[in-house]
Design a protein around this motif. Structure first.
Motif, PDB file in Angstrom:
ATOM      1  N   ASP A  19      -3.981  70.514 -69.689  1.00 26.41           N
ATOM      2  CA  ASP A  19      -3.697  71.850 -70.227  1.00 26.41           C
ATOM      3  C   ASP A  19      -4.416  72.083 -71.554  1.00 26.41           C
ATOM      4  O   ASP A  19      -3.863  72.666 -72.486  1.00 26.41           O
ATOM      5  N   GLN A  20      -5.664  71.625 -71.640  1.00 23.21           N
ATOM      6  CA  GLN A  20      -6.452  71.761 -72.868  1.00 23.21           C
ATOM      7  C   GLN A  20      -7.872  72.229 -72.531  1.00 23.21           C
ATOM      8  O   GLN A  20      -8.846  71.513 -72.768  1.00 23.21           O
ATOM      9  N   PRO A  21      -8.025  73.421 -71.992  1.00 20.12           N
ATOM     10  CA  PRO A  21      -9.378  73.865 -71.605  1.00 20.12           C
ATOM     11  C   PRO A  21     -10.348  73.939 -72.773  1.00 20.12           C
ATOM     12  O   PRO A  21     -11.535  73.605 -72.620  1.00 20.12           O
ATOM     13  N   LYS A  61      -0.469  72.814 -60.798  1.00 13.76           N
ATOM     14  CA  LYS A  61       0.631  72.018 -61.333  1.00 13.76           C
ATOM     15  C   LYS A  61       0.096  70.657 -61.775  1.00 13.76           C
ATOM     16  O   LYS A  61      -0.614  69.999 -61.026  1.00 13.76           O
ATOM     17  N   ASP A  62       0.452  70.274 -62.992  1.00 13.83           N
ATOM     18  CA  ASP A  62       0.079  68.955 -63.517  1.00 13.83           C
ATOM     19  C   ASP A  62      -1.421  68.719 -63.402  1.00 13.83           C
ATOM     20  O   ASP A  62      -1.880  67.690 -62.909  1.00 13.83           O
ATOM     21  N   SER A  85      -1.695  68.584 -58.865  1.00 14.26           N
ATOM     22  CA  SER A  85      -0.668  68.257 -57.868  1.00 14.26           C
ATOM     23  C   SER A  85      -0.212  69.471 -57.072  1.00 14.26           C
ATOM     24  O   SER A  85       0.892  69.473 -56.530  1.00 14.26           O
ATOM     25  N   GLY A  86      -1.037  70.473 -56.995  1.00 18.19           N
ATOM     26  CA  GLY A  86      -0.693  71.627 -56.168  1.00 18.19           C
ATOM     27  C   GLY A  86      -0.947  72.934 -56.885  1.00 18.19           C
ATOM     28  O   GLY A  86      -1.224  72.955 -58.086  1.00 18.19           O
ATOM     29  N   PRO A  87      -0.880  74.033 -56.127  1.00 18.28           N
ATOM     30  CA  PRO A  87      -0.413  74.134 -54.740  1.00 18.28           C
ATOM     31  C   PRO A  87      -1.427  73.731 -53.684  1.00 18.28           C
ATOM     32  O   PRO A  87      -1.093  73.614 -52.511  1.00 18.28           O
TER      33      PRO A  87
END
Length: 406
Positions: A19-21, A61-62, A85-87
């Protein structure tokens, strides 16, 4: 069977970004400049990293992005691995078409990322998630890195750490034994740096230094018989022609001291003259004297599918096909400290099968069916998919995958 040399590259992990673009984008720009990727190629790398990282942050996700250097003796490039981890994607082909970029991203789409990269691969399964690989070399691409490496792996530190105590390495055996060196082992500060300073690129603490210690001898016992269908070989003899030697290493514990042991093992393995797994294990054992030690496994793969395997400690190893998983036996001990037995086992890797080795940072609760859809992908994608499926964040984790045919 082909007589062509296998394509191998060394990987040097830089950092994971969750979560660090913006951080991933900045690290990609600094990394491209640092290794001499060139201004245009660096800009293309940054564009692709930004698209991949932003996509995951907004819609997955994640999600995590791994940036790392690939290099051989001639050239260095950058590999980007993106995993979530998805979707997942119900239609990967449609997602690669132009105009399919999701809202609030750069709008270039995965199709453009594929065109920008020298190598691109994607595996996605609804409900499970997606693994993407993009590789960037300086232009024109050097012939020595054309194609797909036959071995790939991934490491991830325990949550809260920047340094990983797991490591893996690969090298070829050309079929000609190298002369044994009796030179004094260099001190850590005397080892020439072979990679950029990752701390500068990622803002993390300074990297550890490699250490090696004075060698000591190890006596090998004799044995006979078979175990679970595998064939123990007292004096393993390399096959004709080139082979590939692969090592997986888990430094005891985690953090900087575990990493010192792991990187000492990597240095000894890459610079050693061993032709068989037992010889490589002996060299690593001597190099780890004075460190906290490690669990280590070494395999030799040959073009006809013959596999020689020697393991000490809790590195898990298996030969995997779409229908079966055959575990390979390691023996108790700590390489660098207590290694009373060395046993090499001979196996055969079936066509379209893979060799899997991973540390105890991954659970053993995975089956051949869990990897069946990944087996035709590059080894680095398979390793990342396995890490996503079986990895824990309570320990350093690593997985390495090898394919025998080249």
């Amino acid at each position: 069977m082909t007589t062509a040399s296998p394509l191998l590259v060394n990987c040097e992990d830089v950092a994971w970004f969750r979560d660090q673009p913006e951080a991933a984008r900045g690290a990609a720009a600094a990394l491209g400049r640092r290794i001499g990727l060139g201004d245009q190629r660096t800009a293309e790398l940054v564009l692709a990293v930004t698209e991949l990282a932003t996509n995951m942050t907004k819609h997955a996700k994640d999600g995590s992005v791994l940036l790392r250097v690939l290099r051989n003796q001639t050239v260095a490039g950058v590999e980007v691995l993106a995993v979530d981890s998805g979707p997942g994607m119900a239609d990967v082909t449609a997602s690669l078409r132009d105009g399919m970029s999701t809202a609030d991203t750069l709008g270039i789409g995965l199709g453009a990322v594929r065109r920008l990269a020298d190598s691109f691969d994607i595996h996605s399964q609804p409900g499970t998630g997606t693994v993407q690989l993009a590789r960037f070399w300086p232009r024109p691409v050097h012939p020595s890195v054309a194609g797909e490496p036959v071995v790939g792996g991934v490491t991830r530190p325990i949550s809260g750490e920047q340094i990983c105590g797991d490591a893996w390495a690969v090298r070829t055996d050309t079929g000609t034994p190298e002369p044994t060196s009796h030179e004094e082992t260099p001190r850590p500060h005397e080892l020439s740096p072979t990679a950029p300073d990752w701390a500068t690129l990622t803002g993390t603490r300074s990297s550890f230094e490699r250490t090696r210690r004075n060698p000591s001898s190890t006596d090998l016992p004799a044995w006979s018989g078979t175990l679970n269908g595998s064939i123990p070989v007292r004096a393993a003899i390399p096959g004709v022609g080139q082979g590939v030697l692969v090592m997986s290493c888990d430094g005891l514990g985690h953090g900087p001291m575990a990493a010192v042991a792991a990187q000492a093992a990597v240095h000894a393995f890459r610079t050693g003259s061993a032709r068989t797994p037992e010889q490589a294990m002996e060299q690593v054992h001597r190099a780890l004297r004075g460190t906290r030690g490690a669990a280590v496994a070494v395999a030799r793969l040959e073009p006809d599918g013959r596999v020689l395997f020697c393991g000490v400690g809790n590195i898990s190893a298996a030969l995997v096909t779409p229908a079966a998983r055959t575990s390979l036996l390691s023996h108790p001990g700590i390489v660098g400290y207590q290694m009373r037995q060395l046993r090499t086992y001979e196996h055969h890797l079936p066509a379209h099968g893979i060799l899997v080795m991973h540390s105890d940072g991954l659970s053993e609760r995975w089956k051949a069916a869990d990897l069946a859809g990944l087996l035709h992908h590059p080894p680095a994608v398979i390793a990342t998919g396995l890490l996503r499926y079986a990895g824990t964040r309570r320990d350093d984790a690593s997985a390495v995958i090898a394919k025998a045919a080249w």
